[in-house]
Design a protein around this motif. Structure first.
Motif, PDB file in Angstrom:
ATOM      1  N   UNK A 167       2.705   9.070  -6.403  1.00 17.00           N
ATOM      2  CA  UNK A 167       2.959  10.487  -6.080  1.00 17.00           C
ATOM      3  C   UNK A 167       4.272  10.987  -6.670  1.00 17.00           C
ATOM      4  N   UNK A 168       5.247  10.124  -6.777  1.00 20.60           N
ATOM      5  CA  UNK A 168       6.603  10.561  -7.135  1.00 20.60           C
ATOM      6  C   UNK A 168       7.054  10.149  -8.528  1.00 20.60           C
ATOM      7  N   UNK A 169       6.174   9.516  -9.287  1.00 19.79           N
ATOM      8  CA  UNK A 169       6.561   9.055 -10.629  1.00 19.79           C
ATOM      9  C   UNK A 169       7.000  10.211 -11.521  1.00 19.79           C
ATOM     10  N   UNK A 170       6.276  11.324 -11.466  1.00 21.52           N
ATOM     11  CA  UNK A 170       6.622  12.472 -12.326  1.00 21.52           C
ATOM     12  C   UNK A 170       8.026  12.982 -12.017  1.00 21.52           C
ATOM     13  N   UNK A 171       8.313  13.168 -10.725  1.00 19.80           N
ATOM     14  CA  UNK A 171       9.631  13.671 -10.330  1.00 19.80           C
ATOM     15  C   UNK A 171      10.726  12.669 -10.683  1.00 19.80           C
ATOM     16  N   UNK A 183       3.225   5.390 -12.952  1.00 19.78           N
ATOM     17  CA  UNK A 183       4.417   4.961 -13.677  1.00 19.78           C
ATOM     18  C   UNK A 183       4.033   4.413 -15.056  1.00 19.78           C
ATOM     19  N   UNK A 184       2.988   3.626 -15.110  1.00 21.48           N
ATOM     20  CA  UNK A 184       2.568   3.063 -16.394  1.00 21.48           C
ATOM     21  C   UNK A 184       2.019   4.139 -17.327  1.00 21.48           C
ATOM     22  N   UNK A 217       4.542   5.429   4.364  1.00 21.92           N
ATOM     23  CA  UNK A 217       4.336   6.016   3.040  1.00 21.92           C
ATOM     24  C   UNK A 217       5.425   5.554   2.062  1.00 21.92           C
ATOM     25  N   UNK A 218       6.413   4.846   2.564  1.00 17.96           N
ATOM     26  CA  UNK A 218       7.476   4.278   1.735  1.00 17.96           C
ATOM     27  C   UNK A 218       8.164   3.196   2.560  1.00 17.96           C
ATOM     28  N   UNK A 230       0.836  -1.208   0.000  1.00 13.60           N
ATOM     29  CA  UNK A 230       0.000   0.000   0.000  1.00 13.60           C
ATOM     30  C   UNK A 230       0.868   1.255   0.000  1.00 13.60           C
ATOM     31  N   UNK A 231       1.887   1.270   0.847  1.00 14.81           N
ATOM     32  CA  UNK A 231       2.750   2.447   0.951  1.00 14.81           C
ATOM     33  C   UNK A 231       3.489   2.705  -0.354  1.00 14.81           C
ATOM     34  N   UNK A 232       4.042   1.661  -0.934  1.00 10.99           N
ATOM     35  CA  UNK A 232       4.865   1.857  -2.124  1.00 10.99           C
ATOM     36  C   UNK A 232       4.039   2.153  -3.372  1.00 10.99           C
TER      37      UNK A 232
END
Length: 268
Positions: A29-33, A103-104, A208-209, A21-23
């Motif tokens: 949330x962080x795919x763009x960065x 990501x996809x 959250x990670x 769930x966290x990952x």
């Protein structure tokens, strides 16, 4: 003004469900960065095994490049499917699987028209037995799951007999050192044998990670426990051409201690 909460970094247990769930949330949330920061290095259709820049076109860990044509290949933790795009260019039939929907979406952005995209958990692969000739993962899924043997068994199930499974992870020795690219990252700061997961959590204590540490021996035993055979263990050296820093990876550290471990396995 409302300030965004900075996650707290700690070491504590994290279940398979909490880790997943966290990952999923973190990568969405962080795919763009991530793609903005590392997309140029990864390329749109290049197969890179890690921050050192070892290229599958050079390494041939999945087998001779000339023999990839027509092969059914599963990429696990594919991110934006750059590796799968390279495989498709060699004539293979890749399926790129990732937990993160965002990501996809980046895979679609860079044009993965020749790649089948699947959003799913690596611990429950939605494919029939023996569906693939090869499986691969470049820093995908394995470092983030609480039960790597479950993933390995799923990979073995979907591989045909004799099929090859190659995956790269952070080299386990790195867990004993600070995650710093400079001189401060060259002194041992923790026990290599402490397998307590690294967790970032919010103000309520929700993860959250999550990353899970396994020693080198643990990784070998995970492979064997899944009924796979370890063929090779590759520890890429840092090349002279690579001047980049990526998190705790850097030319300074890369020339002294290994940063990536690549496990080459086969299904019996």
């Amino acid at each position: 003004m409302i300030q965004e909460f900075e996650p707290e970094a700690t070491r504590r247990t994290a279940s398979a469900a909490e880790s997943s769930r966290a990952n999923r949330g973190w990568w969405d949330r962080n795919a763009d960065e991530y793609q903005n920061d590392h997309g140029a290095f990864l390329g749109d259709d290049r197969f890179v095994w890690g921050p050192e820049g070892l290229d599958e076109a050079e390494a041939g860990l999945l087998g001779p490049v000339t023999e990839l044509k027509g092969r059914r290949v599963l990429e696990i933790g594919a991110g934006a499917a750059q590796c799968s795009r390279w495989l498709a260019a060699q004539g293979a039939h890749p399926v790129a699987l990732d937990l993160s929907h965002r990501q996809l979406q980046h895979a679609l952005r860079i044009g993965a028209q020749d790649v089948s995209l699947v959003e799913a958990d690596a611990g429950a692969l939605p494919f029939r037995d023996g569906a693939f000739d090869l499986a691969c993962s470049s820093y995908g899924a394995i470092p983030f799951v609480a039960d790597p043997v479950r993933v390995m068994r799923e990979v073995r199930r979907v591989l045909r007999p004799g099929g090859r499974w190659v995956f790269s992870v952070t080299h386990p020795i790195r867990w004993a050192f600070p995650d710093e690219p400079g001189p401060e990252g060259l002194s041992v700061a923790a026990s290599y044998f402490d397998r307590t997961p690294y967790v970032e959590q919010d103000e309520t204590g929700q993860a959250v990670y999550v990353e899970h540490h396994r020693t080198l021996g643990d990784r070998v035993r995970d492979v064997v426990a899944a009924g796979l055979r370890l063929v090779d263990l590759v520890e890429p050296e840092w090349p002279d051409w690579n001047a980049q820093e990526w998190g705790g990876w850097s030319p300074l550290r890369g020339r002294l201690i290994p940063g990536t471990a690549i496990f080459v396995c086969e299904a019996p």
